[in-house]
Design an enzyme around this catalytic site. Structure first.
Site, short mmCIF file in Angstrom:
data_model
loop_
_atom_site.label_atom_id
_atom_site.label_comp_id
_atom_site.label_asym_id
_atom_site.label_seq_id
_atom_site.Cartn_x
_atom_site.Cartn_y
_atom_site.Cartn_z
N SER A 19 -74.43 21.21 24.11
CA SER A 19 -75.83 20.97 23.74
C SER A 19 -76.07 21.01 22.24
CB SER A 19 -76.73 22.02 24.42
OG SER A 19 -76.34 23.32 24.01
N ARG A 20 -75.15 21.64 21.51
CA ARG A 20 -75.34 21.69 20.06
C ARG A 20 -74.00 21.88 19.35
NH1 ARG A 20 -77.26 27.54 20.92
NH2 ARG A 20 -75.56 28.69 19.92
N ASN A 154 -58.85 36.99 9.86
CA ASN A 154 -59.97 37.09 8.92
C ASN A 154 -60.56 38.48 9.08
OD1 ASN A 154 -61.85 36.25 7.02
ND2 ASN A 154 -63.24 35.38 8.55
N TYR A 160 -63.01 38.34 17.91
CA TYR A 160 -63.19 36.90 18.03
C TYR A 160 -61.85 36.18 17.86
CZ TYR A 160 -64.73 32.17 16.67
OH TYR A 160 -64.90 30.80 16.57
P1 NAD Z 1 -72.72 26.96 18.39
O1 NAD Z 1 -73.15 28.37 18.50
O2 NAD Z 1 -73.52 25.99 17.60
O3 NAD Z 1 -72.49 26.34 19.84
C1 NAD Z 1 -71.87 27.06 20.85
C2 NAD Z 1 -72.12 26.36 22.15
O4 NAD Z 1 -71.53 27.14 23.21
C3 NAD Z 1 -73.59 26.25 22.46
O5 NAD Z 1 -73.83 24.99 23.04
C4 NAD Z 1 -73.82 27.36 23.47
O6 NAD Z 1 -74.87 27.11 24.37
C5 NAD Z 1 -72.50 27.35 24.20
N1 NAD Z 1 -72.23 28.59 24.92
C6 NAD Z 1 -72.18 29.85 24.44
N2 NAD Z 1 -71.94 30.70 25.45
C7 NAD Z 1 -71.82 29.95 26.57
C8 NAD Z 1 -71.56 30.24 27.93
N3 NAD Z 1 -71.39 31.49 28.36
N4 NAD Z 1 -71.50 29.21 28.81
C9 NAD Z 1 -71.69 27.94 28.39
N5 NAD Z 1 -71.95 27.60 27.13
C10 NAD Z 1 -72.02 28.61 26.24
O7 NAD Z 1 -71.24 27.04 17.83
P2 NAD Z 1 -70.20 25.94 17.34
O8 NAD Z 1 -69.93 26.25 15.93
O9 NAD Z 1 -70.60 24.57 17.75
O10 NAD Z 1 -68.94 26.43 18.19
C11 NAD Z 1 -68.33 25.65 19.21
C12 NAD Z 1 -66.92 26.17 19.43
O11 NAD Z 1 -66.18 25.98 18.24
C13 NAD Z 1 -66.85 27.65 19.73
O12 NAD Z 1 -65.85 27.90 20.69
C14 NAD Z 1 -66.48 28.26 18.40
O13 NAD Z 1 -65.81 29.48 18.54
C15 NAD Z 1 -65.57 27.18 17.83
N6 NAD Z 1 -65.42 27.20 16.39
C16 NAD Z 1 -66.48 27.04 15.54
C17 NAD Z 1 -66.27 27.04 14.18
C18 NAD Z 1 -67.38 26.84 13.18
O14 NAD Z 1 -67.11 26.99 11.98
N7 NAD Z 1 -68.58 26.52 13.56
C19 NAD Z 1 -64.98 27.23 13.68
C20 NAD Z 1 -63.93 27.38 14.55
C21 NAD Z 1 -64.17 27.37 15.92
#
Ligand code: NAD
Length: 252
Positions: A19-20, A154, A160
């Site tokens: 969703s995002r 980190n 995490y």
């Molecule tokens: P975000 O917080 O914008 O999005 C996270 C998404 O996961 C949301 O859509 C949320 O609704 C969903 N979510 C959370 N808990 C959930 C659950 N129990 N069931 C179903 N959906 C759930 O974060 P993002 O930055 O888009 O992160 C997406 C993925 O990428 C994550 O796994 C995060 O760890 C990973 N990630 C992000 C970054 C970064 O810099 N943003 C870096 C490395 C890894």
């Protein structure tokens, strides 16, 4: 309508947490390449419907489903209904994740449990559900979203990072288990990507972070999504058990 890099025409994909952020980027890119995308959310129905609308306005096909990755039965039901409605499931992007930061000495058991429940158990529950129809069809692409910190560490992200490192080990096992069924399993490890997850960082933290990134900037969800779309494509047929790092050179 954008031009297809790798055709996913006729493919059906599930993107958890689509969703995002990065998940939404993946959902949009997969749909742009022709896949029908089922994107999941837990809360934030409005954002999920907005993502579907945006995909449809670009000529793609998508559906939003409320399903919590931390509840295994919801993952089983998600896969079952997807296969029933669209006939098959070809791609899983196990993206849903949460971040709770803190030094080891301040680590709370509840936070550790939440991180493991969503990031690790949730990713495995979605893969376990998805691999069943993929095995039967003798075709599948599973892509886990890990993180640069799972490989390089980190300070302040022990719990995490542990979940994100565990995903890499698990992906390699799953890759070996289902290779004979033509199911490939890979990991995408993003660096620092501009999403809701990273907006809370202080300016000082951002500045020191940028100094360590050879490309000198944070990344965009679309840049992660392009790698995911490639690994999801038929063309990536000889790639399995790999970690593809999308991090601007932060960790090599
Ligand atoms: P975000 O917080 O914008 O999005 C996270 C998404 O996961 C949301 O859509 C949320 O609704 C969903 N979510 C959370 N808990 C959930 C659950 N129990 N069931 C179903 N959906 C759930 O974060 P993002 O930055 O888009 O992160 C997406 C993925 O990428 C994550 O796994 C995060 O760890 C990973 N990630 C992000 C970054 C970064 O810099 N943003 C870096 C490395 C890894």
């Amino acid at each position: 309508m954008s031009v297809a890099m790798f055709s996913l025409k006729g493919r059906v994909a599930i993107v958890t947490g689509g969703s995002r952020g990065i998940g939404r980027g993946c959902a949009e890119t997969l749909a742009d390449q022709g896949a029908t995308v089922v994107l999941t959310y837990v809360r934030g129905e409005a954002a999920a419907l907005e993502a579907v609308k945006s995909i449809e306005s670009r000529g793609g096909q998508a559906k939003a489903v409320q399903a919590d990755v931390a509840i295994s039965s919801e993952m089983d039901a998600l896969v079952e209904t997807t296969v029933k409605e669209f006939g098959h499931l070809d791609v899983l992007v196990a993206n849903a994740g949460i971040a709770i930061d803190g030094l080891l000495l301040r680590l709370k058991d509840d936070d550790l449990d939440a991180l493991v429940g969503t990031n690790l158990r949730g990713s495995l529950a979605s893969a376990r559900a998805a691999v069943k129809p993929m095995m039967r069809a003798r075709y599948g692409r599973i892509i886990f979203i890990s993180s640069v910190v799972g490989e390089m560490g980190n300070a302040g992200q022990t719990a995490y990072a542990a979940t994100k490192a565990a995903i890499i080990g698990a992906a390699k096992c799953i890759a070996r288990e289902y290779a004979s069924r033509n199911v490939t399993v890979n990991v995408v490890a993003p660096g620092f990507i501009d999403t809701d997850m990273t907006t809370h960082m202080s300016d000082a933290a951002k500045t020191s972070l940028l100094a360590g990134i050879p490309l000198g900037r944070t990344g965009q969800s679309a840049e992660v999504a392009a790698a995911v779309a490639f690994l999801a494509s038929t063309e990536a047929s000889y790639i399995t058990g790999q970690v593809l790092r999308i991090n601007g050179g932060l960790y090599m």
